[in-house]
Design a protein around this motif. Structure first.
Motif, PDB file in Angstrom:
ATOM      1  N   ILE A 198     -11.829  -6.493  -1.681  1.00  0.00           N
ATOM      2  CA  ILE A 198     -11.467  -6.534  -3.237  1.00  0.00           C
ATOM      3  C   ILE A 198     -11.873  -5.476  -3.985  1.00  0.00           C
ATOM      4  O   ILE A 198     -11.313  -5.085  -5.073  1.00  0.00           O
ATOM      5  N   ARG A 199     -13.168  -4.648  -3.605  1.00  0.00           N
ATOM      6  CA  ARG A 199     -13.575  -3.554  -4.311  1.00  0.00           C
ATOM      7  C   ARG A 199     -12.462  -2.517  -4.309  1.00  0.00           C
ATOM      8  O   ARG A 199     -12.044  -1.922  -5.587  1.00  0.00           O
ATOM      9  N   GLU A 200     -12.023  -1.979  -3.375  1.00  0.00           N
ATOM     10  CA  GLU A 200     -10.980  -0.966  -2.982  1.00  0.00           C
ATOM     11  C   GLU A 200      -9.713  -1.560  -3.766  1.00  0.00           C
ATOM     12  O   GLU A 200      -8.906  -0.601  -4.451  1.00  0.00           O
ATOM     13  N   ALA A 201      -9.495  -2.544  -3.850  1.00  0.00           N
ATOM     14  CA  ALA A 201      -8.158  -3.352  -4.296  1.00  0.00           C
ATOM     15  C   ALA A 201      -8.182  -2.841  -5.968  1.00  0.00           C
ATOM     16  O   ALA A 201      -7.482  -2.563  -6.594  1.00  0.00           O
ATOM     17  N   LEU A 202      -9.472  -3.419  -6.457  1.00  0.00           N
ATOM     18  CA  LEU A 202      -9.557  -3.246  -7.789  1.00  0.00           C
ATOM     19  C   LEU A 202      -9.679  -1.918  -8.300  1.00  0.00           C
ATOM     20  O   LEU A 202      -9.272  -1.501  -9.341  1.00  0.00           O
ATOM     21  N   SER A 203     -10.254  -0.745  -7.448  1.00  0.00           N
ATOM     22  CA  SER A 203     -10.373   0.467  -7.892  1.00  0.00           C
ATOM     23  C   SER A 203      -9.099   1.096  -7.926  1.00  0.00           C
ATOM     24  O   SER A 203      -8.614   1.864  -9.100  1.00  0.00           O
ATOM     25  N   ALA A 204      -8.048   0.737  -6.943  1.00  0.00           N
ATOM     26  CA  ALA A 204      -6.784   1.282  -7.112  1.00  0.00           C
ATOM     27  C   ALA A 204      -6.059   0.744  -8.188  1.00  0.00           C
ATOM     28  O   ALA A 204      -5.293   1.275  -8.926  1.00  0.00           O
ATOM     29  N   ARG A 231      -6.437   1.861   3.621  1.00  0.00           N
ATOM     30  CA  ARG A 231      -7.725   1.880   4.374  1.00  0.00           C
ATOM     31  C   ARG A 231      -8.603   0.770   4.077  1.00  0.00           C
ATOM     32  O   ARG A 231      -9.474   0.711   3.690  1.00  0.00           O
ATOM     33  N   PRO A 232      -8.253  -0.408   4.449  1.00  0.00           N
ATOM     34  CA  PRO A 232      -8.871  -1.549   4.122  1.00  0.00           C
ATOM     35  C   PRO A 232     -10.071  -1.717   5.274  1.00  0.00           C
ATOM     36  O   PRO A 232     -10.154  -0.950   6.391  1.00  0.00           O
ATOM     37  N   ARG A 233     -11.454  -2.241   4.460  1.00  0.00           N
ATOM     38  CA  ARG A 233     -12.394  -2.588   5.663  1.00  0.00           C
ATOM     39  C   ARG A 233     -11.865  -3.333   6.690  1.00  0.00           C
ATOM     40  O   ARG A 233     -12.401  -3.076   7.789  1.00  0.00           O
TER      41      ARG A 233
END
Lengths: 264, 315
Positions: free
Chosen positions: B27-33, B73-75
């Motif tokens: 979710i963090r990477e998704a929100l940053s993007a 690049r998902p965790r």
């Protein structure tokens, strides 16, 4: 007690002693056993568990070494006789290899002894006929009844024409009906082959029915208490078991077993 | 259908769990993007989100859940991303890639098939070496008390040394005597696979009871005859049980052996994936390794059925 004159002694035991060392101390399995067995005799060993009847058979076959005394087999030591392949051993369990057919099982000792293929085939067919198993050559052991398996095991012991047949309660695990039938067949086999046979049993009727000589043993220490030379004729239909002679011998065997027990 | 029903249900439950877990993980990477693309997310800045609870972030940004399953690049890649990666690296790379099978005539080192093949050959060679060594050691142990006392403790100790620590040293030592390529990996693989074979075969060769060996003795059979006619056939069920464990261990050994060597293979793919943050690539290699292991064990099972049928069917 006198032994009847014996034509030609095959097995002769003198003062055989055997002590096993176990964790609970030593066990006197055999004490001063003297015995002569003539060529072509059928000798039964009878007695309660622990009387050394199986041990004696194993000593003859060189599977055990006596602590004292001597056993000679045709003038050889048991081990020399074993190397000369003098013994066909039949155990209580048929002990057939599940991965070999009946024919393959019977051929196994022949393979080990280096008989060529044609000779193996010939002998396997011959002994299978002898034990009335013809036609079952390609079957696997699990496809046969217990009685048939035991007949195959006897055929295996006969295949390489050993001079002496050692049978350790071969029918002990079979029911009474099958046992009677196999006893009859065994007598017929013995008459046909003339093999010197040593036969261990728990059963008085079986011992009397089969034997020319009955060796009664008793335990602690394992020893011979009586040797009975059977007066029964060699031709023995099953009905002979109702004859007075048969009952008299059975009675004497029973007395011998009881005497062995009473000494304690 | 009823037979496969429970299995399908289990697989479906696993997939559901996987998809559910991928959301808070990514979710963090998704929100940053999303923030970079100008979408308003809650909380608005990466610094605020850093200290927030992942499940709380999911709850505050339900609209971003599909994005969590579609990261580059998902965790934790979602199952369909791994399937996509498998499709790309197994099929598309060979069809379309510059170095692919269609254009160059040989398997691409960017594709997975080549790496599966590299791992498979090291596994197979290691498995054969390990099995032969294991059977020979077991025969020695059964026939000699000296070997039983000397070999068995060392065999057990050998398996307590972590293979990850040992593998680079085996590679270095063998390289210095001129051995490289397939063989060092196969030896690492054999090092893991011989052990279950030794243990199983010692038990198997001793499976015949006293009566069987007594019979052999009355026939005056030689030690070799007892081994080939009695002990080896009697040990077959034990051998196949050991081989199933050994082949899986051989695969692990081959993969571990590929980590320091970097000559390709599924192990090398996993390592490269972790260097470059290509989690889908790691998972794809992982899944293929698991499938390979399942295939190898199934092949042993097939060989077992074939052998036991030839041995009378009831053994």
């Amino acid at each position: 007690m006198m032994n009847a004159p014996i034509p030609q002694t095959v097995i002769s035991a003198r003062g055989v002693d055997l002590t096993f060392d176990t964790n609970d101390g030593s066990v006197h399995a055999l004490r001063s056993v003297d015995l002569d067995i003539g060529k072509g005799e059928f000798v039964s060993f009878i007695g309660p568990s622990g009387c050394g009847k199986t041990t004696f058979l194993r000593v003859v076959a060189a599977l055990e070494t006596p602590t004292a005394g001597t056993v000679s087999v045709n003038g050889m030591t048991p081990d020399e006789a074993r190397r000369a392949r003098a013994y066909g051993y039949v155990f209580q369990a048929a002990g057939l290899y599940p991965w070999r057919t009946i024919g393959g099982n019977i051929a196994l000792p022949l393979e080990i002894m280096g008989f060529d293929r044609a000779e193996r085939t010939r002998r396997v067919r011959e002994v299978m006929q002898l034990v009335e198993l013809s036609g079952f050559e390609k079957k696997y052991p699990w496809q046969l009844s217990g009685g048939m398996q035991q007949r195959a095991s006897i055929a295996r012991a006969l295949a390489f024409d050993a001079e002496i047949l050692l049978m350790d309660e071969p029918f002990g695990a079979l029911d009474e009906i099958v046992r009677d039938r196999l006893n009859e067949e065994l007598l017929r086999l013995w008459a046909a082959t003339g093999k010197t046979t040593l036969f261990v049993t728990h059963s008085i009727p079986e011992a009397v029915y089969l034997s020319t000589k009955i060796v009664v043993m008793s335990p602690r220490p394992g020893r011979i208490t009586d040797v009975i030379d059977s007066p029964l004729p060699r031709e023995r239909p099953l009905e002979i078991r109702d004859s007075p002679e048969f009952i008299e011998i059975a009675h004497r065997v029973r007395e011998g077993l009881r005497a062995g027990h009473a000494e304690h | 259908m009823s037979r496969y029903g429970p299995l399908l249900l289990l697989v479906a439950a696993l997939f559901a769990l996987w998809y559910a877990a991928a959301v808070p993980m990514n979710i963090r990477e998704a929100l940053s993007a999303a923030e970079r693309n100008g979408v308003v997310v809650e909380p608005a800045t990466a610094i605020e989100r850093r200290d927030a609870n992942a499940l709380g972030l999911v709850a505050a940004n339900l609209a971003q859940i599909p994005a969590a399953w579609a990261q580059d690049r998902p965790r934790l890649p979602a199952p369909h991303q791994i399937v996509g990666e498998l499709w790309q690296s197994v099929v598309m790379e060979e069809i379309e890639g510059q170095r692919g099978l269609l254009k160059s005539g040989s398997l691409s080192n960017r594709g997975l098939l080549l790496h599966v093949w590299i791992t498979l050959s090291a596994t197979a060679l290691g498995f054969v070496i390990g099995t032969v060594a294991g059977v020979l050691l077991a025969v020695g142990i059964v026939h000699s008390r000296t070997m039983e006392r000397s070999v068995m403790p060392w065999a057990i100790v050998s398996q307590t040394v972590p293979i990850v620590a040992l593998a680079p040293m085996i590679v270095v030592v063998l390289y210095s005597v001129g051995l490289q390529g397939l063989l060092p990996k196969a030896i690492i693989s054999a090092y893991l696979s011989f052990f279950p074979v030794v243990v199983g075969m010692v038990k198997g060769l001793r499976a015949p009871d006293a009566m069987q060996t007594d019979l052999m003795r009355t026939w005056d059979a030689s030690g070799w005859q007892v081994l080939t006619r009695l002990r080896l056939p009697a040990s077959m069920p034990y051998l196949f049980a050991s081989l199933k464990i050994a082949v899986a261990a051989a695969l692990v050994g081959a993969i571990v052996g590929e980590l320091p060597v970097q000559g390709g293979g599924l192990g090398a793919r996993m390592l490269a994936g972790s260097y470059y943050g290509q989690t889908a690539q790691i998972w794809a290699a992982l899944l293929l390794a698991a499938a390979l292991a399942a295939g190898l064990v199934a092949a042993i099972g097939g060989a077992q059925r074939l052998a036991l049928r030839r041995m009378g069917g009831a053994a």
